[in-house]
Design a protein around this motif. Structure first.
Motif, mmCIF file in Angstrom:
data_model
loop_
_atom_site.group_PDB
_atom_site.id
_atom_site.type_symbol
_atom_site.label_atom_id
_atom_site.label_comp_id
_atom_site.label_asym_id
_atom_site.label_seq_id
_atom_site.Cartn_x
_atom_site.Cartn_y
_atom_site.Cartn_z
ATOM 1 N N LEU A 3 0.828 -1.207 0.000
ATOM 2 C CA LEU A 3 0.000 0.000 0.000
ATOM 3 C C LEU A 3 0.863 1.259 0.000
ATOM 4 O O LEU A 3 0.591 2.218 -0.727
ATOM 5 C CB LEU A 3 -0.918 -0.001 1.222
ATOM 6 N N MET B 102 -1.528 -2.019 -5.593
ATOM 7 C CA MET B 102 -2.819 -1.880 -4.931
ATOM 8 C C MET B 102 -3.597 -3.185 -5.001
ATOM 9 O O MET B 102 -4.292 -3.558 -4.047
ATOM 10 C CB MET B 102 -3.625 -0.750 -5.576
ATOM 11 N N HIS C 42 -10.721 3.711 1.335
ATOM 12 C CA HIS C 42 -9.948 2.483 1.481
ATOM 13 C C HIS C 42 -10.442 1.610 2.633
ATOM 14 O O HIS C 42 -10.559 0.384 2.495
ATOM 15 C CB HIS C 42 -8.465 2.820 1.674
ATOM 16 N N ASN D 77 -2.530 -5.402 -2.306
ATOM 17 C CA ASN D 77 -3.158 -5.007 -1.049
ATOM 18 C C ASN D 77 -4.567 -5.571 -0.931
ATOM 19 O O ASN D 77 -4.965 -6.083 0.126
ATOM 20 C CB ASN D 77 -3.190 -3.479 -0.964
#
Length: 286
Positions: free
Chosen positions: A73, A158, A223, A161
């Motif tokens: 991240l 991303m 997020h 993540n």
């Protein structure tokens, strides 16, 4: 509708990210570091009050994967924010939201997800829409192309993540997971800032206000919500939904940053929305 409404809230909040980054006008590593540090500080009291006991019981494997997710991240934000120095909000956001490409592949091989032909078609259509929006930057300059490449790498990070989040969230809560990842990300970015001799202080008030906006709106309402939703939605579904961030970024870039919306971008927005809708409809039925 149920939890699906939170997908819309999350996308809307994330659409503000590129705007806040542009307005903050600070080094990429600083913006990324303080965004995650502020987010960790905001979420820490909740973690200490409600999730400390859960944290003590998590396995070493889940803890390690959460740390790796946090580093992914951190690298994602750092590279993406850097890309905004070279290319437009619209193009950078479009490229970075190509993460479904990675998430769908991971979903197929790791989580054994299966997709109908129409779902794959929806994915391809949405990607084509993203390319249509960002096409102008590919023809502008080498700097713009470099920014697009940075954004593409950030997209893969991303996805890591989200995929790790989907795996770990089967056993631990969103608050515990995000607390670990934000802590790991903050530490990683702190060393990046120190090693690059980037000043930690001395920025104008508008910079701090926009970084705080990143933490409160784009992270906590964006997020964190998506990490919570990974309990019920796969990483591929969440990633596909986030393609809508490109739409929001184009619109907000027009109204706030006075970036024009070209015919290509308008067509791309329509194509993206159609592709996302088709994918989500078919994937849900499957």
């Amino acid at each position: 509708m149920g939890k699906s409404i939170f997908l819309l809230i999350g996308v809307t909040a994330l659409s503000m990210s590129a705007i806040f980054v542009k307005l903050a006008n600070a080094p990429a590593s600083i913006t990324a570091f303080y965004r995650l540090l502020f987010s960790f500080v905001i979420i820490l009291p909740i973690f200490l009050i409600k999730n400390l006991e859960e944290f003590k019981k998590i396995s070493k494997k889940d803890f390690l994967l959460s740390l790796i997710s946090g580093i992914s991240l951190a690298a994602h934000y750092s590279l993406w924010f850097q890309s905004l120095k070279y290319t437009s909000v619209a193009s950078s956001t479009v490229i970075v939201t190509l993460q479904p490409l990675f998430s769908i592949i991971a979903g197929y091989f790791i989580f054994k997800e299966r997709y109908t032909k129409l779902a794959i078609l929806g994915f391809i259509i949405a990607i084509v829409g993203s390319v249509i929006i960002g096409w102008g930057d590919f023809q502008v300059s080498a700097n713009a192309l470099f920014g697009d490449i940075l954004a593409f790498i950030a997209a893969g990070l991303m996805s890591a993540n989200f995929v790790l989040g989907e795996y770990v969230r089967k056993r631990i809560s969103a608050i515990t997971y995000t607390s670990i990842t934000y802590f790991a990300a903050s530490v990683f970015l702190f060393f990046v800032v120190i090693l690059t001799n980037t000043p930690l202080i001395g920025y104008p008030s508008y910079t701090w206000l926009n970084i705080l906006g990143l933490a409160l709106i784009s992270t906590m309402l964006g997020h964190v919500i998506f990490m919570w939703l990974l309990k019920w939605f796969s990483a591929s579904v969440v990633s596909m939904t986030i393609l809508g961030e490109a739409v929001g970024a184009c619109i907000l870039g027009y109204f706030i940053l006075k970036e024009s919306i070209s015919i290509n971008q308008l067509i791309g927005i329509i194509v993206i929305l159609f592709g996302i809708g088709l994918f989500l409809k078919e994937h849900k039925q499957n």
